[in-house]
Design a protein around this motif. Sequence first.
Motif, PDB file in Angstrom:
ATOM      1  N   UNK A 154      -8.684  11.891 -21.479  1.00  0.00           N
ATOM      2  CA  UNK A 154      -8.393  12.965 -20.531  1.00  0.00           C
ATOM      3  C   UNK A 154      -7.653  12.504 -19.425  1.00  0.00           C
ATOM      4  N   UNK A 155      -6.359  13.080 -19.382  1.00  0.00           N
ATOM      5  CA  UNK A 155      -5.036  13.505 -18.553  1.00  0.00           C
ATOM      6  C   UNK A 155      -5.221  13.625 -17.402  1.00  0.00           C
ATOM      7  N   UNK A 156      -4.460  13.304 -16.165  1.00  0.00           N
ATOM      8  CA  UNK A 156      -4.809  14.330 -14.730  1.00  0.00           C
ATOM      9  C   UNK A 156      -3.274  14.129 -14.135  1.00  0.00           C
ATOM     10  N   UNK A 157      -2.926  15.245 -13.743  1.00  0.00           N
ATOM     11  CA  UNK A 157      -1.397  14.951 -13.214  1.00  0.00           C
ATOM     12  C   UNK A 157      -2.180  14.152 -11.624  1.00  0.00           C
ATOM     13  N   UNK A 158      -1.651  13.677 -10.499  1.00  0.00           N
ATOM     14  CA  UNK A 158      -1.106  13.457  -9.416  1.00  0.00           C
ATOM     15  C   UNK A 158      -0.256  13.161  -8.457  1.00  0.00           C
ATOM     16  N   UNK A 159      -0.011  14.105  -6.995  1.00  0.00           N
ATOM     17  CA  UNK A 159       1.098  14.346  -6.376  1.00  0.00           C
ATOM     18  C   UNK A 159       0.725  12.559  -5.449  1.00  0.00           C
ATOM     19  N   UNK A 160       1.664  12.338  -5.015  1.00  0.00           N
ATOM     20  CA  UNK A 160       1.168  11.594  -3.038  1.00  0.00           C
ATOM     21  C   UNK A 160       2.945  10.668  -3.460  1.00  0.00           C
ATOM     22  N   UNK A 161       3.316   9.565  -2.464  1.00  0.00           N
ATOM     23  CA  UNK A 161       3.953   9.190  -2.366  1.00  0.00           C
ATOM     24  C   UNK A 161       4.258   7.458  -1.723  1.00  0.00           C
ATOM     25  N   UNK A 162       2.789   7.221  -2.801  1.00  0.00           N
ATOM     26  CA  UNK A 162       3.512   5.612  -3.115  1.00  0.00           C
ATOM     27  C   UNK A 162       4.181   4.702  -2.965  1.00  0.00           C
ATOM     28  N   UNK A 163       4.111   3.146  -1.889  1.00  0.00           N
ATOM     29  CA  UNK A 163       5.536   2.737  -2.309  1.00  0.00           C
ATOM     30  C   UNK A 163       5.707   2.128  -3.689  1.00  0.00           C
ATOM     31  N   UNK A 164       6.643   1.623  -3.900  1.00  0.00           N
ATOM     32  CA  UNK A 164       6.939   0.833  -5.478  1.00  0.00           C
ATOM     33  C   UNK A 164       5.711   0.262  -5.855  1.00  0.00           C
ATOM     34  N   UNK A 165       5.188  -0.638  -5.137  1.00  0.00           N
ATOM     35  CA  UNK A 165       4.625  -1.984  -5.161  1.00  0.00           C
ATOM     36  C   UNK A 165       3.367  -1.583  -5.614  1.00  0.00           C
ATOM     37  N   UNK A 166       2.830   0.334  -4.951  1.00  0.00           N
ATOM     38  CA  UNK A 166       1.894   0.404  -5.058  1.00  0.00           C
ATOM     39  C   UNK A 166       1.721   2.268  -6.100  1.00  0.00           C
ATOM     40  N   UNK A 167       2.345   1.773  -7.326  1.00  0.00           N
ATOM     41  CA  UNK A 167       3.135   3.169  -7.794  1.00  0.00           C
ATOM     42  C   UNK A 167       1.388   3.600  -8.855  1.00  0.00           C
ATOM     43  N   UNK A 168       0.972   2.345  -9.589  1.00  0.00           N
ATOM     44  CA  UNK A 168      -0.057   2.445  -9.588  1.00  0.00           C
ATOM     45  C   UNK A 168      -1.283   2.599  -9.230  1.00  0.00           C
ATOM     46  N   UNK A 169      -1.420   2.600  -8.412  1.00  0.00           N
ATOM     47  CA  UNK A 169      -2.933   2.925  -7.314  1.00  0.00           C
ATOM     48  C   UNK A 169      -2.872   4.243  -7.297  1.00  0.00           C
ATOM     49  N   UNK A 170      -4.340   4.036  -8.236  1.00  0.00           N
ATOM     50  CA  UNK A 170      -4.687   5.975  -7.649  1.00  0.00           C
ATOM     51  C   UNK A 170      -4.860   5.754  -6.735  1.00  0.00           C
TER      52      UNK A 170
END
Length: 124
Positions: A92-108
């Motif tokens: 199941x593929x989910x889209x998501x919005x946020x503003x993570x810093x570069x080091x945290x882009x993979x952190x849901x």
Amino acid sequence: VQLQASGGGLVQAGDSLRLSCVVSGLGFASYSWAWFRQVPGKEREFVAVIRLSTGRTYYGDSVKGRFTISRDNAKNTVYLQMFTLKPEDTAVYYCAAGNPILSAITDETMYNYWGQGTQVTVSS
């Protein structure tokens, strides 16, 4: 706020699909946009992100070179173009919005808004 994901389906290995996520009630141009995927019984996996600050894109290792994320600010839509699909892309593929810093882009946990998910099934 609504993130409406669509475009999933049943395809064969080697096929392509394009997922869309149409956004309403949210300042589309104010966020980084990402796709994650999840298989039952497993943790959610980072797929791709397109960052607000730079427009650069980043991908998970398992999809790098096969998937492309893009956004259309005029249509409030983020896309995930998937090529050369493999059975292991089934999720199941989910889209998501946020503003993570570069080091945290993979952190849901760094993403504030989520779509409802769209099922992608790839048969061998």
